[in-house]
Design a protein around this motif. Structure first.
Motif, short mmCIF file in Angstrom:
data_model
loop_
_atom_site.label_atom_id
_atom_site.label_comp_id
_atom_site.label_asym_id
_atom_site.label_seq_id
_atom_site.Cartn_x
_atom_site.Cartn_y
_atom_site.Cartn_z
N SER A 133 44.10 36.48 85.95
CA SER A 133 43.93 37.93 85.83
C SER A 133 42.62 38.29 86.52
O SER A 133 41.55 37.99 85.98
CB SER A 133 43.89 38.35 84.37
OG SER A 133 43.56 39.72 84.24
N PRO A 134 42.72 38.88 87.70
CA PRO A 134 43.92 39.28 88.44
C PRO A 134 44.61 38.09 89.11
O PRO A 134 44.05 37.01 89.20
CB PRO A 134 43.37 40.25 89.48
CG PRO A 134 42.00 39.71 89.77
CD PRO A 134 41.47 39.21 88.45
N ALA A 137 48.76 38.15 86.71
CA ALA A 137 49.01 39.43 86.01
C ALA A 137 49.55 40.49 86.96
O ALA A 137 50.48 41.24 86.61
CB ALA A 137 47.73 39.91 85.34
N ASN A 138 48.99 40.57 88.16
CA ASN A 138 49.45 41.57 89.13
C ASN A 138 50.90 41.34 89.52
O ASN A 138 51.69 42.28 89.65
CB ASN A 138 48.59 41.52 90.40
CG ASN A 138 47.12 41.71 90.14
OD1 ASN A 138 46.52 40.92 89.43
ND2 ASN A 138 46.54 42.73 90.74
N TYR A 155 50.65 48.34 82.57
CA TYR A 155 49.57 47.64 81.86
C TYR A 155 49.69 46.14 82.13
O TYR A 155 50.78 45.58 82.18
CB TYR A 155 49.67 47.86 80.34
CG TYR A 155 49.70 49.29 79.89
CD1 TYR A 155 49.03 50.29 80.60
CD2 TYR A 155 50.39 49.65 78.74
CE1 TYR A 155 49.06 51.60 80.17
CE2 TYR A 155 50.42 50.97 78.30
CZ TYR A 155 49.76 51.95 79.03
OH TYR A 155 49.78 53.25 78.61
N SER A 156 48.56 45.49 82.28
CA SER A 156 48.52 44.03 82.33
C SER A 156 47.56 43.56 81.24
O SER A 156 46.60 44.25 80.91
CB SER A 156 48.05 43.54 83.71
OG SER A 156 46.76 44.03 84.02
N THR A 224 40.79 47.42 76.34
CA THR A 224 40.53 47.46 77.77
C THR A 224 39.30 46.64 78.16
O THR A 224 38.36 46.48 77.37
CB THR A 224 40.32 48.90 78.25
OG1 THR A 224 39.22 49.50 77.54
CG2 THR A 224 41.57 49.74 78.05
N HIS A 227 38.66 44.65 84.48
CA HIS A 227 39.25 43.78 85.49
C HIS A 227 39.87 44.62 86.61
O HIS A 227 40.18 45.80 86.42
CB HIS A 227 40.31 42.88 84.85
CG HIS A 227 39.79 41.56 84.41
ND1 HIS A 227 40.54 40.41 84.45
CD2 HIS A 227 38.58 41.19 83.94
CE1 HIS A 227 39.82 39.39 84.01
NE2 HIS A 227 38.63 39.84 83.68
N GLU A 229 42.83 44.83 88.04
CA GLU A 229 44.20 45.35 88.01
C GLU A 229 44.23 46.86 87.80
O GLU A 229 45.09 47.55 88.35
CB GLU A 229 45.02 44.67 86.90
CG GLU A 229 45.25 43.19 87.12
CD GLU A 229 44.24 42.31 86.42
OE1 GLU A 229 44.64 41.31 85.81
OE2 GLU A 229 43.02 42.64 86.48
N ASN A 245 44.01 47.31 82.31
CA ASN A 245 44.06 45.89 82.03
C ASN A 245 43.32 45.65 80.72
O ASN A 245 42.30 46.30 80.46
CB ASN A 245 43.40 45.07 83.15
CG ASN A 245 43.36 43.58 82.85
OD1 ASN A 245 42.34 43.06 82.41
ND2 ASN A 245 44.47 42.91 83.07
N ALA A 304 52.77 41.66 81.64
CA ALA A 304 52.67 43.00 82.20
C ALA A 304 53.74 43.87 81.56
O ALA A 304 54.82 43.39 81.18
CB ALA A 304 52.84 42.98 83.71
#
Length: 387
Positions: A133-134, A137-138, A155-156, A224, A227, A229, A245, A304
């Motif tokens: 992450s990232p 996750a992306n 959301y991730s 939160t 990051h 994302e 994120n 995600a």
């Protein structure tokens, strides 16, 4: 393919190097950084003539560019990236070399996007933030978003208890204490984040709570964190009303995290002092144990979530992994980083420019490669959907 691995003697870089040596098209890997003794010891332990170590101070621009000049691809693991990300990418572009890093700070991510036009002129492919992450996750966000006709929320999230390293025999006392990962975490908790909330980009303090109904799992709570994302996904999925994120499962320590972030923002302690506090006297392991005590056996580790419309009706979709490579944070970050090499070799990375993972990488090709590094040969990519 000749690879320069900057910061390659660190925990993430060592995993990246071990992984990259498994690709037959890799001719040479040069580990470059200021801890030459450890990198050299690690390189010699692999008993492979294709890998060696050199001393490199990346704040010395001439030395940095000279080292880059000798390679085909730069893999940058040298954090924290809010200090060292931009100058390394700038040097790689100037030398016309392809580039990938594991940048997990949003500020330098935006600064590096500003080099996109220059990278295109130089014919350079640069992917920033290809780790867990990232990174993972992306690409999970891509798989979730694919299930919807319109994506309004994205959301991730990842579980903080998974952010640990396992000793690979080269873990030293310095790495176990005030390391780049701890400094990064404190930085992400103490600086404002530009989040998309209710259709507007707003600078918000970290550790805001958000809950959502993840299909097939139920209500999940995240807090939160700063990051990348949250700033890259809206560039790819325009029109998002909410994007962030966050961390999963930090309810039991949320007050401690708020207090630490408040001290840093007030100037009562530096990032390094706060990071030392987090990791001193086994603090990281104690925190991990405390978190795990409140987690169920099937708690998702990285995921995600997408909300929007499908066939004109409100819909939700999720994507997560049931399994990740063993070896802790180093493995789940370093292996994806190394996968840039076969993705580039296969043509599964978009053309010239500076990209985030969701902009440049074929998600299916990525997860197919990742399968080969997970016990049982299957990362267990699970995509769920609900109206």
């Amino acid at each position: 393919m000749k690879v320069l691995s900057i910061g390659g003697g660190g925990g993430m870089g060592r995993t990246t190097a071990r992984t990259a040596l498994g690709f037959p098209f890799v001719e040479e890997i040069v580990l470059a950084g200021i801890d030459h003794e450890r990198a050299d010891r690690f390189a010699r332990s692999l008993n492979d003539p294709r890998i060696r170590a050199i001393y490199l101070d990346i704040t010395d621009e001439n030395a940095l560019r000279q080292a880059i000049r000798q390679c085909d691809v730069v893999l940058n693991s040298a954090g924290p990236f809010f200090r060292f990300g931009l100058p390394v990418l700038r040097a790689a572009i100037a030398e016309g070399k392809n580039y990938c890093d594991i940048c997990d700070d949003w500020e330098p991510t935006l600064d590096m996007f500003a080099l996109d036009e220059e990278a295109r002129r130089q014919g350079v492919t640069a992917v920033i933030g290809l780790g867990a992450s990232p990174g993972i996750a992306n690409l999970l966000a891509v798989k979730a978003a694919e299930q919807l006709d319109e994506v309004h929320e994205l959301y991730s999230a990842w579980r903080l208890s998974n952010a640990h390293n396992e000793d690979d025999g080269f873990f030293d006392e310095n790495e176990a204490n005030t390391d780049a990962a701890a400094v990064h975490l404190v930085h992400c908790l103490s600086e404002k984040i530009p989040l998309v909330r209710d259709g507007r980009v707003e600078d918000r303090l970290p550790l805001e709570h958000c809950g959502f109904d993840y299909p097939g799992v139920g209500k999940l709570d995240i807090w939160t964190i700063g990051h990348p994302e949250a700033v890259t996904l809206p560039r790819h999925y325009t029109g998002l009303r909410n994007c962030l994120n966050g961390m999963l499962g930090v309810e039991t320590i949320i007050d401690d995290l708020h207090q630490l972030a408040d001290h840093v923002r007030a100037g009562a302690m530096s990032l390094e002092q706060a990071a030392a506090l987090l990791t001193s006297d086994g603090g990281r392991e104690k925190r991990r144990q405390r978190l795990q005590e409140h987690e169920g056996p099937d708690a998702p580790g990285i995921l995600a979530f997408a909300g929007g419309l499908k066939d004109g009706r409100p819909a939700r979709a999720g994507a997560r992994l049931r399994h990740v490579p063993s070896g802790g944070m180093s493995a789940v970050t370093g292996i994806p980083h190394a996968l840039f090499l076969p993705l580039l070799h296969q043509g599964a990375v978009k053309g010239s420019g500076v990209f985030s993972p969701e902009q440049a990488i074929d998600a299916d090709a990525f997860f197919a490669l990742l399968n080969g590094f997970v016990e049982g040969r299957d990362c267990g990519l699970t995509v769920t959907f609900a109206h």
